[in-house]
Scaffold this active site. Structure first.
Site, PDB file in Angstrom:
ATOM      1  NE  ARG A  50     -35.462  35.942  25.245  1.00 35.37           N
ATOM      2  CZ  ARG A  50     -35.586  36.950  24.590  1.00 35.37           C
ATOM      3  NH1 ARG A  50     -36.861  37.307  24.121  1.00 35.37           N
ATOM      4  NH2 ARG A  50     -34.650  37.879  24.419  1.00 35.37           N
TER       5      ARG A  50
ATOM      6  NE  ARG B 193     -36.683  43.171  19.110  1.00 34.24           N
ATOM      7  CZ  ARG B 193     -37.641  43.536  18.765  1.00 34.24           C
ATOM      8  NH1 ARG B 193     -37.893  44.304  18.127  1.00 34.24           N
ATOM      9  NH2 ARG B 193     -38.694  43.016  19.587  1.00 34.24           N
ATOM     10  CB  THR B 194     -32.881  37.350  21.012  1.00 33.56           C
ATOM     11  OG1 THR B 194     -33.127  38.818  21.553  1.00 33.56           O
ATOM     12  CG2 THR B 194     -31.600  37.079  21.861  1.00 33.56           C
TER      13      THR B 194
ATOM     14  CG  HIS C  24     -30.979  39.729  26.908  1.00 33.42           C
ATOM     15  ND1 HIS C  24     -30.184  38.969  26.048  1.00 33.42           N
ATOM     16  CD2 HIS C  24     -32.318  40.079  26.105  1.00 33.42           C
ATOM     17  CE1 HIS C  24     -30.857  38.913  24.984  1.00 33.42           C
ATOM     18  NE2 HIS C  24     -32.134  39.627  24.838  1.00 33.42           N
TER      19      HIS C  24
ATOM     20  CE  LYS D 285     -46.052  14.025  22.934  1.00 40.10           C
ATOM     21  NZ  LYS D 285     -45.046  13.123  22.088  1.00 40.10           N
TER      22      LYS D 285
HETATM   23  C1  NCD Z   1     -35.665  42.173  25.575  1.00 42.29           C
HETATM   24  C2  NCD Z   1     -35.924  41.152  26.404  1.00 42.29           C
HETATM   25  O1  NCD Z   1     -36.258  40.201  26.067  1.00 42.29           O
HETATM   26  O2  NCD Z   1     -35.398  40.743  27.405  1.00 42.29           O
HETATM   27  N1  NCD Z   1     -35.864  42.267  24.372  1.00 42.29           N
HETATM   28  C3  NCD Z   1     -34.782  41.612  23.680  1.00 42.29           C
HETATM   29  O3  NCD Z   1     -34.171  40.861  23.763  1.00 42.29           O
HETATM   30  N2  NCD Z   1     -34.556  42.505  22.217  1.00 42.29           N
HETATM   31  C4  NCD Z   1     -36.098  43.313  26.136  1.00 42.29           C
HETATM   32  C5  NCD Z   1     -37.648  43.614  26.209  1.00 42.29           C
HETATM   33  O4  NCD Z   1     -38.377  42.318  26.077  1.00 42.29           O
HETATM   34  O5  NCD Z   1     -38.041  44.542  26.845  1.00 42.29           O
END
Ligand code: NCD
Length: 316
Positions: free
Chosen positions: A114, A64-65, A142, A92
């Site tokens: 991320r 999703r993100t 997040h 590497k």
């Molecule tokens: C979340 C995450 O990655 O922190 N998911 C997301 O971004 N939709 C929550 C999760 O992974 O449980």
């Protein structure tokens, strides 16, 4: 397409909701509301980020993100680059900072990062000229997930002030929990965190939340419940006896839902473990706003991108 109101943020990065003021949060929610109308005219693009280059730097899995940030940036006219650690030079031996600096040398305006390590986006913000958005750092924050959760609650309930929001599940390993706590408390909601004692960090009350270890006890008081995923990938083993036992005590099913307020709003950031945190009939049922959250994520991320590096309409 309707023109955008002039709204600004006086910051180059979005690293967490802890550092945002109440007004900054309201600004992003209000701007996102304008962008929800864009989704209905989906073929039209805005040009506020025309000429800008946005890179997705994801060192952890994401559906999703990542896709939502890519689409949001494209809808605003930006070029989007996608980085995946497998198949890159990190295998590497290149360091995180070197990888980021080399990508930046191509002429990048915004980095969306991320990473499994808490503070990775903060480190990048110190080393790069580009703006940095935290798309999840370890179990820390997040922020865009927190913002889209808050946006969805405000959209459906009309306000946040005075609402009681339960955050249920793996609080200890959830970056979504922390971003929800920081954002929602600033907007006047009351937070109850609820999970087995091994999954609720000691001292979390200091963030201004109530702690409970019984979902059945708090359920009748909650206006909203955000069901957090068990973060198996971040846990050591033995934090609860079994998944079946967890689901029996902290999972949401139809029988348990009968104890809730009739208009309870159920959120989950996704991905969900069907049958663990939430049963399929509840996840797909009338209380659930899970897919609405995903839809809103696009508008919220467009708002964040615009606030960090968008140009006013007449200059775009
Ligand atoms: C979340 C995450 O990655 O922190 N998911 C997301 O971004 N939709 C929550 C999760 O992974 O449980």
């Amino acid at each position: 397409m309707p023109s955008l109101p002039r709204m600004t943020w006086d910051r180059p990065h979005l690293l967490g909701l802890e550092e945002l003021t109440r007004d900054e949060i309201v600004t992003v929610l209000d701007l996102a509301e304008h962008f929800t109308h864009d989704s209905q005219e989906r073929r039209k693009k805005r040009a506020n980020l025309a000429g800008k280059v946005v890179v997705n730097l994801f060192f952890e899995p994401s559906t999703r993100t990542r896709m939502s940030f890519s689409l949001a940036a494209r809808r605003l006219g930006a070029d989007v680059l996608d980085f995946s650690p497998s198949g890159s030079s990190t295998s590497k031996g290149e360091t995180f900072i070197d990888t980021a600096k080399n990508i930046e040398a191509m002429g990048i305006d915004l980095v969306i990062v991320r990473h499994a390590a808490t503070g990775a986006p903060h480190l990048l913000a110190q080393h790069l000229q580009a703006g940095v958005i935290n798309a999840g750092d370890g179990a820390h924050e997040h922020p865009t997930q927190g913002l889209l959760d808050i946006f969805t609650i405000r959209q459906i309930r009309g306000h946040l002030d005075g609402l009681t929001v339960g955050l249920v599940g793996d609080i200890a390993h959830s970056r979504v929990a922390r971003s929800n706590i920081h954002g929602l408390t600033k907007l006047g909601a009351k937070i109850i965190v609820c999970g087995p004692p091994t999954l609720v960090p000691r001292g979390i009350e200091e963030l201004g939340v109530e702690v409970s270890h019984s979902l059945d006890a708090i359920l009748p008081r909650c206006d909203v419940i955000n069901m957090l995923r068990i973060q198996f990938e971040r846990q050591r083993s033995g934090l609860f006896p079994s998944i079946t036992e967890y689901a029996r005590l902290f999972g949401m099913d139809s029988a348990r839902l009968k104890k809730a307020k009739p208009d309870l709003l159920l959120l989950a950031p996704g991905p969900i473990n069907r049958g663990v945190e939430i049963t399929p009939e509840v996840a797909d049922g009338p209380h659930s706003a899970i897919l609405k959250q995903v839809t809103n994520g696009l508008a919220v991320r467009m708002a964040v991108l615009h606030l960090l590096c968008g140009q006013p309409e007449e200059m775009a």
